[in-house]
Design an enzyme around this catalytic site. Structure first.
Site, PDB file in Angstrom:
ATOM      1  N   SER A 159       0.540  -9.962  13.045  1.00 43.43           N
ATOM      2  CA  SER A 159       1.429  -9.323  12.074  1.00 43.43           C
ATOM      3  C   SER A 159       2.769  -8.973  12.736  1.00 43.43           C
ATOM      4  CB  SER A 159       0.718  -8.099  11.491  1.00 43.43           C
ATOM      5  OG  SER A 159       1.424  -7.572  10.421  1.00 43.43           O
ATOM      6  N   ASP A 324      -4.577 -14.338   3.193  1.00 43.97           N
ATOM      7  CA  ASP A 324      -3.518 -13.384   3.524  1.00 43.97           C
ATOM      8  C   ASP A 324      -2.334 -13.644   2.596  1.00 43.97           C
ATOM      9  OD1 ASP A 324      -1.540 -11.815   4.614  1.00 43.97           O
ATOM     10  OD2 ASP A 324      -1.775 -12.546   6.668  1.00 43.97           O
ATOM     11  N   HIS A 357      -4.848 -10.075   4.905  1.00 50.10           N
ATOM     12  CA  HIS A 357      -4.045  -9.858   6.116  1.00 50.10           C
ATOM     13  C   HIS A 357      -4.860  -9.176   7.225  1.00 50.10           C
ATOM     14  CE1 HIS A 357      -0.406  -9.451   8.403  1.00 50.10           C
ATOM     15  NE2 HIS A 357      -0.512  -8.149   8.459  1.00 50.10           N
ATOM     16  N   ASP A 358      -5.731  -8.260   6.813  1.00 52.97           N
ATOM     17  CA  ASP A 358      -6.539  -7.518   7.779  1.00 52.97           C
ATOM     18  C   ASP A 358      -7.451  -8.403   8.630  1.00 52.97           C
ATOM     19  OD1 ASP A 358      -5.797  -4.929   7.816  1.00 52.97           O
ATOM     20  OD2 ASP A 358      -7.440  -4.161   6.577  1.00 52.97           O
TER      21      ASP A 358
END
Lengths: 387, 202
Positions: A159, A324, A357-358
């Site tokens: 990220s 994501d 995204h995690d």
């Protein structure tokens, strides 16, 4: 359970952070500078004699220098990438010397808005200068200098951390052999910036924010921070993952016909928001979301990312996750395309993980095995390179 | 990986590898476990990338220290610039493609030379099976009609026409069986068709 964790042969074990103090001013991209500052650092593993096995791990929005292991006096406080970094783990601390640095302006011990401004004798608050990804990289480079590390075996991040890794490859092309960029993007989209600004507005309009000087008032803009975190959290999860975890499940089994918590997802987000507002600094949140918004290495090359990456020398591993939607695979592909145009050594994996995204923080064997294989390649190269 | 390892593992690839010049830039479309690129980069100092979609094969490439781009070949080669490669390989993958013609045009766009191989549908046991009224199942086409990933069936003669159509000139065409060249009645006795192609005007 905790006993298991601390006794695990796969943990780096109890770790102790170190403070690095710098008295040379750091000139920032904005034109401002910071006269002196402290950075919190943790290291795992052993730096070899030639100082060639160092890996820098860059952190994202709410993480810190505490990448792996736990604290002896707080065994539940496990590093944020403990599944990635440790003995026998993908980034194997038996082979690599791994460094985590808390970025400038963050709120885990490195100099930030909550600290005293030596110029005024009061907390910086909203006067803390806006820092960029490139500023962080410059500050990290000074830590490397202090440690005598001329070249990293790899700089890695997910990220916002991936942006720092990418910025390293541009700003210091000779100082890293490999660059590992996970679930990242070469720049934020309008939608990404929009989410960030809603989060910032929540903080800025909280009456307890006091223009950033809430420290003096003995309060914390908790509501703003809670809402900011709730918004952020929505963007970290995929629709499917949320549907599977929470669906329309009700907290008490029936509608309450009020504005309290009806649905499990509400309960979850409020819990996340509360937890976050207990430990995170509101000014830091503003600062870091701005750093995200501003990152755009192609800004100086008329939007041409290929040209922006032309001076890179590192070898790259880029990875993204199919679900994501915050930094979608297409954003990673833009980086890959630009690197290929520059004939760089690059591999790209698009991992079919359900967690949005995690996913970059979670256990997925396809993902972790791939990183492990890549770091094995880095290690093989190191072994084959005469000092 | 050295030549004798490659020859032992994949004699068909070893035959083809001979055609690839040392120190060149190579794209391997549908690179599988990366064995060809592994050989080319260690023995011939070639550099380049493989394209592969399957997770397990991407991992195998990473383990071999081969550069792999995880991508569905059906999406074409838009990630790559015109004339970016000396040679583009597409080995034993074309028959699984839905969009064969656009992919071949893309191969012609990004490479100067190309090498394409696919199972020869004209191989005699395949013809015999059809004569007996059944779809062929063989070592080179090991699937049943209902579960085969091979959605395109072509013979050596069929492919030449399409190659010309997309701007690729056939430099050489050979039929292999178990990695060895078949000289007599190749379109009958060869189970694998291999085309050495060059961009027209290149």
């Amino acid at each position: 359970m905790e006993v298991c964790m601390s006794a695990s042969p796969q943990s780096v074990g109890a770790v102790v952070p170190q403070a690095f103090f710098f008295d040379q001013p750091l000139h920032l991209q904005s034109g401002a500078s910071i006269a002196e500052y402290t950075l919190m650092v943790e290291t795992y593993g052993t730096l070899n004699a030639t100082k060639s096995n160092a890996v820098l791990i860059c952190h994202a929005l709410n993480a810190s220098h505490h990448v792996a292991g736990f604290y002896a006096d707080d065994p539940k406080n496990i590093g944020w990438w403990d599944n990635m970094v440790g003995p026998g783990k993908p980034v194997d601390t038996n082979r690599f010397f791994v460094i985590g640095i808390n970025n400038l302006g963050s709120c885990f011990g490195s100099t930030g808005p909550m600290h005293t401004n030596p110029g005024t004798g009061k907390p910086y608050g909203a006067d803390f200068p806006v820092v960029t990804v490139e500023d962080w990289v410059n500050a990290q480079a000074r830590v490397a200098d202090e440690m005598g590390i001329q070249q990293f075996a790899a700089v890695m991040g997910g990220s916002l951390g991936g942006m720092q890794a990418l910025a390293w490859s541009i700003l210091y092309p000779d100082r890293l052999k490999h660059c590992v960029v996970v679930a990242s993007t070469p720049k934020l989209s309008a939608q990404n910036i929009a989410f960030n600004d809603v989060a910032r507005q929540a903080i800025l309009t909280d009456p307890d924010f006091h223009g950033g000087d809430f420290y003096a008032h003995g309060v914390v803009p908790r509501n703003g921070l809670r809402v900011a975190r709730m918004i952020g959290h929505i963007t970290y999860l995929s629709d499917d993952d949320m549907a599977e975890k929470f669906g329309r499940d009700l907290k008490t089994g029936d509608y309450q016909f009020g504005y309290g918590v009806d649905f499990e997802i509400e309960s979850y987000l409020r819990y996340q928001g509360d937890k976050f507002s207990d430990y995170f600094d509101a000014n830091t949140y503003l600062l870091i979301t701005k750093a995200l918004d501003y990152f755009d290495p192609a800004r100086h090359t008329d939007g041409n990312l290929t040209q922006a990456l032309a001076q890179t020398k590192a070898q790259f591993l880029i990875a993204s996750f199919m679900t994501d939607w915050r930094f979608s695979p297409e954003r990673s592909r833009e980086i890959v395309r630009a690197l290929i145009s520059n004939k760089r050594t690059v591999s790209y994996a698009e991992i079919d993980a359900p967690h949005g995204h995690d996913a970059f923080l979670l256990d997925d064997s396809r993902y972790l095995n791939l990183i492990a294989a890549y770091f094995d390649r880095i290690d093989t190269e190191l072994q084959g390179t005469p000092a | 990986m050295n030549f004798s390892d490659l020859n032992r593992l994949r004699p068909d690839l070893a035959f083809i590898a001979d055609w690839i010049k040392a120190d060149t830039h190579v794209l391997d479309v549908g690179c599988g476990d990366g064995v060809m690129l592994d050989y080319l980069q260690t023995d011939k100092r070639c550099v380049g990338y493989g394209i592969e979609i399957a997770d397990d094969k991407v991992l195998a490439c990473a383990t071999r220290h081969v550069n792999v781009i995880q991508q569905d070949m059906e999406r074409g080669l838009s990630m790559f610039d015109d004339n970016a490669f000396d040679t583009v390989l597409c080995l034993n993958s074309l028959q699984m493609m839905k969009h064969v013609e656009p992919l071949l045009r893309d191969i012609a766009r990004v490479g100067r030379d190309a090498i394409v191989s696919f199972p020869n549908f004209g191989y005699w046991p395949h013809r015999t099976a059809l004569l007996m009224g059944k779809m062929p199942v063989s070592k080179s086409l090991p699937y049943q009609w209902y579960d085969t990933p091979n959605v395109r069936c072509a013979t050596i003669y069929d492919f030449s026409d399409l190659a010309n159509e997309v701007g690729l000139e056939v430099v050489e065409c050979v039929a292999l069986h178990e990695g060895k060249q078949v000289h007599v009645l190749p379109n009958w006795r060869g189970s694998l068709a291999v085309f050495r192609l060059q961009k027209r005007g290149a």
